[in-house]
Write a protein that holds these residues in place. Structure first.
Motif, short mmCIF file in Angstrom:
data_model
loop_
_atom_site.label_atom_id
_atom_site.label_comp_id
_atom_site.label_asym_id
_atom_site.label_seq_id
_atom_site.Cartn_x
_atom_site.Cartn_y
_atom_site.Cartn_z
N ALA A 184 66.84 45.64 16.55
CA ALA A 184 67.55 46.92 16.67
C ALA A 184 67.63 47.40 18.12
CB ALA A 184 66.85 47.97 15.81
N LYS A 185 66.56 47.21 18.87
CA LYS A 185 66.56 47.68 20.25
C LYS A 185 67.64 46.98 21.07
CE LYS A 185 63.36 48.92 23.95
NZ LYS A 185 61.94 48.97 24.34
N LEU A 186 67.70 45.68 20.94
CA LEU A 186 68.69 44.89 21.66
C LEU A 186 70.10 45.28 21.23
CD1 LEU A 186 69.10 42.63 23.70
CD2 LEU A 186 68.80 40.97 21.86
N ALA A 187 70.30 45.42 19.92
CA ALA A 187 71.61 45.78 19.40
C ALA A 187 72.07 47.14 19.93
CB ALA A 187 71.57 45.80 17.87
N LEU A 188 71.16 48.09 19.98
CA LEU A 188 71.51 49.42 20.48
C LEU A 188 71.76 49.42 21.98
CD1 LEU A 188 69.00 51.58 18.40
CD2 LEU A 188 71.48 51.46 18.10
N GLN A 189 71.10 48.52 22.70
CA GLN A 189 71.29 48.43 24.14
C GLN A 189 72.66 47.88 24.52
OE1 GLN A 189 67.83 46.13 25.18
NE2 GLN A 189 66.59 47.92 25.70
N VAL A 190 73.22 46.99 23.67
CA VAL A 190 74.50 46.37 24.04
C VAL A 190 75.71 47.07 23.42
CG1 VAL A 190 73.44 44.09 24.31
CG2 VAL A 190 74.55 44.66 22.14
N SER A 191 75.51 47.90 22.41
CA SER A 191 76.64 48.46 21.66
C SER A 191 77.03 49.86 22.13
CB SER A 191 76.30 48.50 20.16
OG SER A 191 75.13 49.28 19.94
N HIS A 192 78.23 50.27 21.73
CA HIS A 192 78.71 51.62 22.02
C HIS A 192 78.23 52.60 20.95
CE1 HIS A 192 82.03 49.06 23.86
NE2 HIS A 192 81.48 49.65 24.89
N ARG A 193 78.44 52.21 19.70
CA ARG A 193 78.03 53.05 18.57
C ARG A 193 77.25 52.22 17.56
NH1 ARG A 193 81.21 54.82 15.04
NH2 ARG A 193 82.99 53.46 15.47
N ALA A 194 76.52 52.92 16.69
CA ALA A 194 75.70 52.20 15.71
C ALA A 194 75.67 52.93 14.38
CB ALA A 194 74.27 52.05 16.24
N TYR A 195 75.54 52.13 13.33
CA TYR A 195 75.29 52.62 11.98
C TYR A 195 73.94 52.06 11.54
CZ TYR A 195 80.27 53.81 11.71
OH TYR A 195 81.52 54.35 11.93
N VAL A 196 73.13 52.90 10.91
CA VAL A 196 71.84 52.46 10.39
C VAL A 196 71.96 52.40 8.87
CG1 VAL A 196 69.37 52.90 10.24
CG2 VAL A 196 70.62 53.51 12.33
N MET A 197 71.70 51.20 8.32
CA MET A 197 71.86 50.99 6.89
C MET A 197 70.49 50.84 6.23
SD MET A 197 74.60 48.34 5.27
CE MET A 197 75.27 48.62 3.64
N ASP A 198 70.35 51.47 5.09
CA ASP A 198 69.07 51.43 4.39
C ASP A 198 69.35 51.50 2.89
OD1 ASP A 198 66.28 51.50 4.02
OD2 ASP A 198 66.27 53.68 3.98
N GLY A 199 68.92 50.48 2.16
CA GLY A 199 69.07 50.50 0.71
C GLY A 199 70.51 50.59 0.24
N VAL A 232 73.06 52.06 1.74
CA VAL A 232 73.81 53.24 2.22
C VAL A 232 73.64 53.37 3.74
CG1 VAL A 232 73.55 54.47 0.02
CG2 VAL A 232 71.89 54.86 1.84
N ILE A 233 74.58 54.08 4.35
CA ILE A 233 74.44 54.40 5.77
C ILE A 233 73.57 55.64 5.86
CG2 ILE A 233 75.65 55.07 7.88
CD1 ILE A 233 76.39 52.24 7.06
N SER A 234 72.37 55.48 6.44
CA SER A 234 71.46 56.62 6.50
C SER A 234 71.77 57.55 7.67
CB SER A 234 70.00 56.16 6.56
OG SER A 234 69.82 55.14 7.51
N PHE A 235 72.18 56.99 8.80
CA PHE A 235 72.72 57.80 9.88
C PHE A 235 73.51 56.94 10.85
CE2 PHE A 235 68.13 57.38 10.07
CZ PHE A 235 67.83 56.85 11.31
N GLU A 236 74.24 57.59 11.70
CA GLU A 236 75.12 56.90 12.64
C GLU A 236 75.23 57.72 13.91
OE1 GLU A 236 79.58 57.77 11.76
OE2 GLU A 236 78.56 57.82 9.81
N GLY A 237 75.73 57.08 14.97
CA GLY A 237 75.93 57.83 16.20
C GLY A 237 76.08 56.94 17.41
N ASP A 238 76.14 57.58 18.55
CA ASP A 238 76.19 56.89 19.83
C ASP A 238 74.90 56.08 20.00
OD1 ASP A 238 75.02 57.40 22.83
OD2 ASP A 238 77.14 56.91 22.87
#
Length: 238
Positions: free
Chosen positions: A196-211, A213-219
């Motif tokens: 997750a850390k690496l993915a967030l470092q290279v991306s513009h935006r992110a979605y967090v998926m849990d079970g 569903v999308i639990s939260f999203e953002g920059d």
């Protein structure tokens, strides 16, 4: 402009509801990541986008048109390429033949040759082993090949499923340097990644998926400092 939209998508198979009504948007030129624990529904989502699974409900729009029910090779012809989890190279074919397979939708011989040379410049190891069969390559070399093969189709949207899985830290750095380079060249990318850390470092935006569903999203930068993400996905105390 939205290149990809998932609208209230539900996916289930074998009595399991893997994806439960997600909304997701990827704009032209973005690098968007979808992170989450094992079993969250991330790979299932990618399979639905690439036509390997059909949603039970909801819609998937690519360039404003529904691609639900469109077969995978026709989706690929529309400019969408998938680098699957586990790489999926053709083990009995040479590196050169694998790259040529990536360009099966094209007939511009000069352009194909030029793109193959770009792949070899990006990953010199592939050039050194061009006549070797893909099954003889290391995991990292196979990942290089899988990404290069997908890029041979000149995709408008590149789907990457767990590109760092099972790779050494040095190889992960190399692969993600190329992901950044490809994104900078204008290719839109949807990245699924357990790191997750690496993915967030290279991306513009992110979605967090849990079970499912999308639990939260953002920059992505904001999510890197979000206490919920840090505790649940980065292994840090909130």
């Amino acid at each position: 402009m939205s290149l990809l939209q998932l609208l209230d998508v539900h996916i289930g198979y074998g009595g399991i509801k893997a994806v439960k009504g997600i909304q997701l948007n990827v704009d032209e030129g973005e690098l968007v990541t979808l992170i989450g624990a094992n079993g969250a529904g991330k790979t299932t989502t990618l399979k639905a986008i690439s036509g390997l699974l059909k949603p039970n409900a909801g819609d998937i729009l690519y360039q404003g048109q529904s691609i639900v029910g469109v077969v995978p090779h026709q989706i690929a012809q529309k400019g969408l390429a998938l680098v699957p989890e586990g790489r999926g190279v053709f083990p009995g074919l040479t590196i050169e033949e694998n790259l040529a397979m990536g360009a099966y939708c094209r007939n511009d011989k000069a352009g194909i040759a030029s793109d193959m040379e770009i792949a070899y410049q990006r990953f010199p190891r592939l050039k050194e082993r061009a006549k070797q069969t893909a099954g003889t390559l290391s995991g990292g070399e196979q990942q290089m090949l899988a990404i290069s093969r997908a890029l041979m189709s000149r995709p408008r949207l590149l789907l990457l499923d767990e590109p760092s899985m099972g790779l050494s830290p040095i190889m992960v750095q190399k692969i993600f340097a190329v992901v950044r380079e490809v994104a900078a060249s204008g290719v839109t990318i949807l990245l699924i990644e357990q790191n997750a850390k690496l993915a967030l470092q290279v991306s513009h935006r992110a979605y967090v998926m849990d079970g499912g569903v999308i639990s939260f999203e953002g920059d992505s930068r904001s999510l890197l400092t979000d206490p919920r993400v840090r505790e649940a996905y980065l292994g840090e105390a909130a």
